[in-house]
Design a protein around this motif. Structure first.
Motif, short mmCIF file in Angstrom:
data_model
loop_
_atom_site.label_atom_id
_atom_site.label_comp_id
_atom_site.label_asym_id
_atom_site.label_seq_id
_atom_site.Cartn_x
_atom_site.Cartn_y
_atom_site.Cartn_z
N HIS A 100 -27.07 46.26 81.95
CA HIS A 100 -26.03 46.25 82.98
C HIS A 100 -24.88 47.18 82.58
O HIS A 100 -24.35 47.92 83.42
N ALA A 101 -24.52 47.17 81.31
CA ALA A 101 -23.45 48.04 80.82
C ALA A 101 -23.81 49.51 81.02
O ALA A 101 -22.98 50.31 81.47
N ARG A 102 -25.05 49.88 80.69
CA ARG A 102 -25.47 51.27 80.88
C ARG A 102 -25.37 51.67 82.34
O ARG A 102 -24.92 52.76 82.68
N SER A 103 -25.77 50.78 83.21
CA SER A 103 -25.69 51.06 84.65
C SER A 103 -24.23 51.25 85.08
O SER A 103 -23.92 52.18 85.82
N LEU A 104 -23.35 50.38 84.61
CA LEU A 104 -21.93 50.51 84.97
C LEU A 104 -21.33 51.79 84.38
O LEU A 104 -20.53 52.46 85.04
N GLN A 124 -13.64 44.24 74.05
CA GLN A 124 -14.25 45.54 74.26
C GLN A 124 -14.68 46.19 72.95
O GLN A 124 -15.62 46.97 72.92
N PHE A 125 -14.02 45.85 71.87
CA PHE A 125 -14.37 46.44 70.57
C PHE A 125 -15.69 45.86 70.06
O PHE A 125 -16.54 46.58 69.53
N TYR A 126 -15.88 44.56 70.25
CA TYR A 126 -17.16 43.95 69.89
C TYR A 126 -18.28 44.50 70.78
O TYR A 126 -19.36 44.85 70.30
N PHE A 127 -17.99 44.61 72.08
CA PHE A 127 -18.95 45.20 73.01
C PHE A 127 -19.36 46.60 72.53
O PHE A 127 -20.54 46.94 72.52
N SER A 128 -18.39 47.40 72.14
CA SER A 128 -18.68 48.77 71.68
C SER A 128 -19.56 48.77 70.44
O SER A 128 -20.48 49.59 70.32
N ARG A 129 -19.31 47.84 69.51
CA ARG A 129 -20.13 47.75 68.31
C ARG A 129 -21.57 47.37 68.65
O ARG A 129 -22.53 47.95 68.13
N LYS A 132 -23.28 50.35 70.41
CA LYS A 132 -23.66 51.41 69.47
C LYS A 132 -24.83 50.99 68.59
O LYS A 132 -25.74 51.79 68.33
N LYS A 133 -24.82 49.76 68.14
CA LYS A 133 -25.91 49.28 67.29
C LYS A 133 -27.24 49.35 68.02
O LYS A 133 -28.27 49.66 67.43
N PHE A 142 -21.94 57.61 75.30
CA PHE A 142 -23.03 57.45 76.27
C PHE A 142 -22.61 58.01 77.63
O PHE A 142 -23.36 58.75 78.25
N ARG A 143 -21.42 57.65 78.05
CA ARG A 143 -20.92 58.13 79.35
C ARG A 143 -20.75 59.64 79.33
O ARG A 143 -21.14 60.33 80.28
#
Length: 156
Positions: A100-104, A124-129, A132-133, A142-143
């Motif tokens: 879903h994140a990639r789509s957004l 958002q920082f945890y999301f980013s980690r 990336k992992k 990615f964007r």
């Protein structure tokens, strides 16, 4: 089958896998379960897949809540889920959130904070980690690599 890779939920993904298994089925050992005859155990876990599909953005979603959908203890549920589907429920949840994140990231100009929230991450920082992992790039990279929205000066 290829459209199943971009499925909108675990049920659609499993339908694509089932189609692939139909193609390669004649080459598989006879003792493997036939995709047209799902096991009772897989049928019992199907409500969890629907629940995951509908609730992946809920930051409160946990193994305990998923197990509760079908009234099992979390450890037993997780072991059964992995045995039947080949992945843990938490790994599937992460995959749904990241899909879903990639789509957004590709189709909107939402900030990373908004996207992380839409995908069930409070931070958002945890999301980013996590992103990336699992993808090898942070969300901003990615964007950018998709060339759609370019650098927005967002912190990652």
């Amino acid at each position: 089958i290829l459209t199943g890779l971009d499925a909108r939920g675990p049920a659609e993904f499993l339908d694509a896998v089932q189609a692939l298994l139909r193609l390669i089925g004649p080459f598989l050992p006879e003792e493997w379960e036939k995709p047209d005859n799902p096991s009772p155990a897989a049928q019992r876990l199907k409500p969890v897949l629907s629940y995951l599909d509908a609730n992946f953005a809920n930051p409160e979603l946990s193994l305990k809540k998923l197990a509760g959908v079908i009234h099992l203890q979390p450890t037993y549920f997780s072991n059964r889920f992995k045995k039947i589907f080949g992945t843990t429920p938490i790994h599937l949840l992460t995959e749904l959130r990241l899909r879903h994140a990639r789509s957004l990231l590709l189709n909107t100009d939402k900030t990373l904070n908004e996207i992380s929230f839409c995908c069930g991450y409070r931070d958002q920082f945890y999301f980013s980690r996590v992103f990336k992992k699992n993808t090898g790039q942070n969300p901003q990279q990615f964007r950018k690599s998709a060339g759609l929205f370019g650098a927005r000066g967002e912190s990652v």
